[in-house]
Design an enzyme around this catalytic site. Structure first.
Site, PDB file in Angstrom:
ATOM      1  N   LYS A 125      -7.616   6.752  -6.045  1.00  0.00           N
ATOM      2  CA  LYS A 125      -6.362   6.010  -5.991  1.00  0.00           C
ATOM      3  C   LYS A 125      -5.226   6.791  -6.646  1.00  0.00           C
ATOM      4  O   LYS A 125      -4.096   6.774  -6.162  1.00  0.00           O
ATOM      5  CB  LYS A 125      -6.532   4.636  -6.637  1.00  0.00           C
ATOM      6  CG  LYS A 125      -7.339   3.692  -5.745  1.00  0.00           C
ATOM      7  CD  LYS A 125      -7.610   2.372  -6.416  1.00  0.00           C
ATOM      8  CE  LYS A 125      -8.382   1.451  -5.488  1.00  0.00           C
ATOM      9  NZ  LYS A 125      -8.782   0.209  -6.151  1.00  0.00           N
ATOM     10  N   LYS A 205      -9.783   7.589   8.315  1.00  0.00           N
ATOM     11  CA  LYS A 205     -10.285   6.252   7.966  1.00  0.00           C
ATOM     12  C   LYS A 205      -9.126   5.259   8.028  1.00  0.00           C
ATOM     13  O   LYS A 205      -8.043   5.543   7.501  1.00  0.00           O
ATOM     14  CB  LYS A 205     -10.854   6.312   6.538  1.00  0.00           C
ATOM     15  CG  LYS A 205     -11.281   4.951   6.012  1.00  0.00           C
ATOM     16  CD  LYS A 205     -11.640   5.021   4.529  1.00  0.00           C
ATOM     17  CE  LYS A 205     -12.091   3.658   4.074  1.00  0.00           C
ATOM     18  NZ  LYS A 205     -11.567   3.016   2.975  1.00  0.00           N
ATOM     19  N   LYS A 208      -4.749   0.903   4.548  1.00  0.00           N
ATOM     20  CA  LYS A 208      -3.313   0.614   4.430  1.00  0.00           C
ATOM     21  C   LYS A 208      -2.579   1.743   3.717  1.00  0.00           C
ATOM     22  O   LYS A 208      -1.404   1.957   3.953  1.00  0.00           O
ATOM     23  CB  LYS A 208      -3.048  -0.746   3.781  1.00  0.00           C
ATOM     24  CG  LYS A 208      -3.639  -0.932   2.426  1.00  0.00           C
ATOM     25  CD  LYS A 208      -3.415  -2.354   1.977  1.00  0.00           C
ATOM     26  CE  LYS A 208      -4.323  -2.733   0.837  1.00  0.00           C
ATOM     27  NZ  LYS A 208      -5.770  -2.641   1.124  1.00  0.00           N
TER      28      LYS A 208
END
Ligand code: ADP
Ligand code: TRP
Length: 342
Positions: A125, A205, A208
């Site tokens: 992340k 993949k 969002k």
């Protein structure tokens, strides 16, 4: 039902508590559906299921109150429209169970910093551009509290969540060892492996964070535009094509019946079937697949009070269970509250 999946967990059975959560950090897409939601819907029949909307987790990526409120409500709408049945399971928002935050703090005091530093999803992340704040760093501790606060037995999740479930198991065992008792139940992951990663319109993949999603409730022109944008190679229309290396087919196979799948594979291999044709097939398949859910959603949108009532009732049931687990934990740790919520 004694078949084990590769993660070694038994599929849930009637008397087991099943728990899973989903973050309301954007609109739900086909990757979320095939990688997680579909199994959540299936498992509500298979045990005492708890499903929640992880809105505290979403604060690690959404820092706009109006937006988080909207996403939270939309996830509830989407789940209910897709077939989540509050008569069969406990469906609620994480924020309606304050005991989760209490347990998260206590677990945090048992968590070595080095355990979080090994967090794959934290590193991913941060690499994607999220702020490396303490909330993101200790995300797995809050997730462990989510799981342990209901004495969950089985946690159905995508393979990307495996490490977080391991952390939950480790923290439960640590707590029990340090405070010398069976306070927290050790959960098992149930890794959903039947679905390969769902590709997004750019072939990576679907996620969002890559802005490459087809959302479950996209419709009309917006849906068509996204389907038409799925990346393909430049094999001319008349030539044979390989379905297994095609992003359009990777999506088609998720929706089509076995027979339809076979038919489309043959068309690919025969030639004379262009990617435009394949995309039209995909568009129709998506529209048909979600058509009932779409009309249920349209009704629910007009009746937001019913959605809120369902969440309120789910929250009440979840708090009740959480308190039975939390009370002995407070007592074992010596945390005294000089008030009563009765
Ligand atoms: P995103 O990547 O869009 O942020 P999340 O990480 O919130 O999605 O995903 C929620 C769940 O949906 C995950 O546990 C994961 O298993 C599943 N999921 C997300 N994207 C995909 C995908 N492209 N293919 C299969 N499963 C997916
Ligand atoms: N981390 C999960 C995801 O991104 C969401 C989640 C939060 C969760 N708490 C959980 C999943 C507890 C299972 C159990 O998909």
């Amino acid at each position: 039902m004694s078949k084990q999946n590769q993660a070694g967990a038994n599929p849930p059975s009637r008397n087991k508590t099943i728990l899973s959560g989903i973050q309301p950090s954007g609109r739900l897409h086909l990757g979320n559906y095939f990688g997680a939601i579909r199994q959540h819907l299936e498992f509500q029949e298979k045990g005492d299921a708890f499903y929640f909307i992880a809105n505290y987790h979403s604060l690690t990526s959404v820092q706009d109150g109006g937006q988080l409120r909207q996403y939270t409500f939309d996830v509830a709408l989407d789940y209910l429209a897709l077939g989540m049945d509050p008569q069969k399971c406990t469906f609620f928002a994480q924020s309606d169970v304050p005991q989760v935050l209490e347990l998260a703090w206590i677990l945090g005091t048992l968590t070595p910093v080095s355990m979080m530093e090994k967090g794959v999803s934290y590193k991913d992340k941060v690499a994607q551009g999220l702020q490396p704040n303490i909330g993101l760093f200790t995300y797995p501790v809050l997730q462990a509290a989510d799981i342990l606060i209901y004495h969950s037995d089985v946690v159905p999740v995508g393979a990307d969540q495996k490490q977080n479930i391991e952390i939950s198991r480790d923290l439960a065992a640590r707590f029990n060892r340090i405070f010398d008792g069976e306070y927290l139940r050790i959960p098992e992951p149930y890794i959903v492996e039947s679905v390969a990663t769902v590709p997004g319109i750019d072939g990576r993949k679907m996620s969002k964070s890559y802005d490459n999603t087809i959302d479950i409730f996209d419709s009309g022109k917006a849906l068509k535009k996204k389907v038409m944008a799925v990346v393909t190679d430049s094999t001319p229309l008349e030539e044979p094509k390989d379905p297994d290396s095609c992003n359009v087919y990777a999506l088609i196979r998720l929706f089509a019946s076995e027979e339809k799948n076979r038919e489309i594979r043959e068309k690919y291999k025969a030639g004379g079937f262009g990617y435009g044709h394949a995309k039209k097939e995909l568009l129709t398949l998506i529209e048909d697949y979600f058509s009932e859910a779409r009309s249920r959603r349209e009704k629910l949108v007009r009746d937001p009070d019913t959605v809120r009532d369902m969440l309120r009732e789910g929250g009440r049931k979840a708090r009740e269970r959480a308190e039975t687990v939390m009370e002995p934990v407070r007592s074992a740790t010596g945390i005294v509250r000089h008030f009563s919520t009765q």
